[in-house]
Design a protein around this motif. Structure first.
Motif, PDB file in Angstrom:
ATOM      1  N   GLY A 331       0.788  -1.234   0.000  1.00  0.00           N
ATOM      2  CA  GLY A 331       0.000   0.000   0.000  1.00  0.00           C
ATOM      3  C   GLY A 331       0.815   1.277   0.000  1.00  0.00           C
ATOM      4  O   GLY A 331       0.242   2.360   0.158  1.00  0.00           O
ATOM      5  N   ILE A 332       2.113   1.177  -0.169  1.00  0.00           N
ATOM      6  CA  ILE A 332       2.962   2.367  -0.259  1.00  0.00           C
ATOM      7  C   ILE A 332       3.090   2.729  -1.737  1.00  0.00           C
ATOM      8  O   ILE A 332       3.689   1.997  -2.525  1.00  0.00           O
ATOM      9  N   THR A 333       2.508   3.867  -2.116  1.00  0.00           N
ATOM     10  CA  THR A 333       2.460   4.230  -3.534  1.00  0.00           C
ATOM     11  C   THR A 333       3.768   4.834  -4.035  1.00  0.00           C
ATOM     12  O   THR A 333       4.133   4.657  -5.193  1.00  0.00           O
ATOM     13  N   ASP A 334       4.475   5.545  -3.192  1.00  0.00           N
ATOM     14  CA  ASP A 334       5.698   6.219  -3.635  1.00  0.00           C
ATOM     15  C   ASP A 334       6.787   6.048  -2.584  1.00  0.00           C
ATOM     16  O   ASP A 334       7.150   7.001  -1.888  1.00  0.00           O
ATOM     17  N   PRO A 335       7.358   4.833  -2.440  1.00  0.00           N
ATOM     18  CA  PRO A 335       8.371   4.605  -1.408  1.00  0.00           C
ATOM     19  C   PRO A 335       9.664   5.358  -1.742  1.00  0.00           C
ATOM     20  O   PRO A 335      10.095   5.399  -2.891  1.00  0.00           O
ATOM     21  N   ILE A 336      10.252   5.972  -0.700  1.00  0.00           N
ATOM     22  CA  ILE A 336      11.502   6.711  -0.911  1.00  0.00           C
ATOM     23  C   ILE A 336      12.674   6.072  -0.174  1.00  0.00           C
ATOM     24  O   ILE A 336      13.825   6.406  -0.451  1.00  0.00           O
ATOM     25  N   SER A 337      12.406   5.173   0.770  1.00  0.00           N
ATOM     26  CA  SER A 337      13.495   4.530   1.492  1.00  0.00           C
ATOM     27  C   SER A 337      13.047   3.162   1.976  1.00  0.00           C
ATOM     28  O   SER A 337      11.843   2.895   2.099  1.00  0.00           O
ATOM     29  N   TRP A 338      14.008   2.299   2.237  1.00  0.00           N
ATOM     30  CA  TRP A 338      13.739   0.967   2.771  1.00  0.00           C
ATOM     31  C   TRP A 338      14.848   0.591   3.746  1.00  0.00           C
ATOM     32  O   TRP A 338      15.934   1.158   3.723  1.00  0.00           O
ATOM     33  N   THR A 358       9.229   3.344   3.602  1.00  0.00           N
ATOM     34  CA  THR A 358       8.654   4.631   4.013  1.00  0.00           C
ATOM     35  C   THR A 358       8.442   5.479   2.772  1.00  0.00           C
ATOM     36  O   THR A 358       9.276   5.486   1.862  1.00  0.00           O
ATOM     37  N   ASP A 359       7.287   6.202   2.747  1.00  0.00           N
ATOM     38  CA  ASP A 359       7.038   7.093   1.615  1.00  0.00           C
ATOM     39  C   ASP A 359       7.393   8.528   1.983  1.00  0.00           C
ATOM     40  O   ASP A 359       7.881   8.814   3.083  1.00  0.00           O
ATOM     41  N   ALA A 360       7.140   9.449   1.054  1.00  0.00           N
ATOM     42  CA  ALA A 360       7.537  10.846   1.245  1.00  0.00           C
ATOM     43  C   ALA A 360       6.767  11.507   2.382  1.00  0.00           C
ATOM     44  O   ALA A 360       7.243  12.481   2.987  1.00  0.00           O
ATOM     45  N   GLU A 361       5.584  11.002   2.711  1.00  0.00           N
ATOM     46  CA  GLU A 361       4.778  11.587   3.784  1.00  0.00           C
ATOM     47  C   GLU A 361       5.078  10.967   5.133  1.00  0.00           C
ATOM     48  O   GLU A 361       4.435  11.323   6.127  1.00  0.00           O
TER      49      GLU A 361
END
Length: 381
Positions: A331-338, A358-361
């Motif tokens: 359900g994470i549409t725009d992940p920026i880190s893992w 984790t996404d941008a929000e």
């Protein structure tokens, strides 16, 4: 069906074959000089490669102009032809490639058959039916080079509408020269031989450069620090007791950085460099992120059974797949880190792998997997 195949004179074919071989050899030398010079940072070798390539282009261009000046092509002529058969080939645009078998009837020579392929607008295909007479353009010196004139002049259009053309026998089917394949093969052979002439003298330097590159990419930077831990025990003799301290374990920490930990084999290479640097494959903590692998290694015997992670037993090759599942299925549409962490169970040592994204929000999702990287739990957003 008999095919009359036109061949170039033997001397012309031999000259073309030699020219193709030599041109391919020069191009192979030029490209190899440029690549080898760039890899080894020998810029004089790279400059020689560029100069050879430019020189080859100039020589080929001048030779082509001289050949065309000495052997000008005969101007195209117009004639009538009858369509013997047609076969449309599927296309993705309005112009559909169509294969025609034509009987061409020039005014100055006997009729002959020829096979051609020409793009015809889909709307105009019904105008080209078998036994229809059409206007074509051909070259007397290359009679197989035929093209249907879609917009003939008024005079030729009138002739096509009023005159008839008899079919030529199938034995009169004319085809162009078929020697281009062998010439291309000789050119490719020359290119490979030219490249080999340059690469072989530098093979030792190239292998050394490749080894250095693989070493630097596997672990671009690493650092380590150590600390010791001790255990206190009580010794009793003849009713008297006193504490004694003995050192049982020590820890060493290390980090390895990489441009992309998810690349094939990159995690295992980073782990191998850390194991070599720390001189241990046992770890109390292991964390992997996009560009960094951090380890707190254990030297000696762990303080408690089952608390150590065997760095050699971690399924590094399957971890990128877990990251991709976490990035796309939770359900994470725009992940920026893992981030990947490892949790060995006390006493049993059963390993649990945690992958979080984790996404941008700031929204997070995670999953859990066993020691073989099989997913056991999902925690979507």
């Amino acid at each position: 069906m008999a095919i009359i195949e036109t061949r170039s004179p033997a001397r012309v074919r031999l000259k073309a074959a030699v020219s193709g071989f030599l041109s391919g050899g020069v191009i192979g030398v030029a490209l190899a000089c440029f690549v080898v010079g760039a890899i080894l940072e020998r810029w004089l070798v790279a400059a020689i490669g560029v100069a050879l390539f430019v020189l080859n282009v100039i020589v080929v261009s001048v030779a082509g102009r001289v050949h065309r000046a000495r052997n000008p092509r005969t101007p195209a002529r117009t004639a009538l032809a009858v369509i013997e058969s047609r076969r449309a080939i599927s296309g993705e645009s309005a112009n559909v490639p169509v294969e025609f078998v034509l009987t061409v009837a020039p005014d100055e020579r006997s009729a002959y058959r020829v096979e051609i392929r020409q793009d015809i607008n889909l709307v105009d295909i019904p105008d080209y039916r078998p036994r229809d007479v059409v206007v074509v353009r051909y070259r007397p010196d290359e009679p197989w080079d035929v093209e249907i004139v879609t917009e003939p002049t008024e005079a030729w259009a009138r002739r096509a509408a009023t005159e008839s053309v008899d079919s030529a026998p199938e034995s009169a089917l004319l085809a162009g020269p078929k020697d281009e394949g062998s010439f291309c093969l000789l050119g490719t052979l020359g290119l490979l031989l030219g490249a080999a002439l340059v690469v072989l003298p530098f093979r030792a330097d190239l292998l050394a450069a490749v080894d250095d590159e693989s070493t630097t990419t596997s672990s671009s930077s690493s650092s380590s620090s150590s600390s010791s831990s001790s255990a206190t025990t009580t010794t009793t003799t003849d009713g008297f007791s006193w504490p004694t301290t003995s050192t049982t374990t020590s820890t060493v920490s290390g980090t390895a950085s990489s441009e992309a930990m998810l690349s094939d084999g990159e995690m295992r290479r980073a782990a191998g460099s850390l194991i070599t640097g720390m001189r241990t494959s046992s770890a109390a903590e292991l964390t992997i992120e996009e560009h960094v692998m951090a380890v707190r290694g254990i030297l000696g015997t762990p303080a408690a059974p089952g608390t150590a992670i065997d760095l050699n037993a971690v399924p590094y090759e399957r971890l990128p797949g877990l990251v991709r599942v976490a990035q796309t299925k939770l359900g994470i549409t725009d992940p920026i880190s893992w981030r990947i962490t490892f949790d060995p169970a006390p006493k049993t040592g059963v390993l649990t792998i945690h992958v979080s994204v984790t996404d941008a929000e700031g929204a997070k999702a995670s999953l859990e997997a066993d020691a073989q990287a099989r997913i056991t739990a999902r925690h979507p957003r």
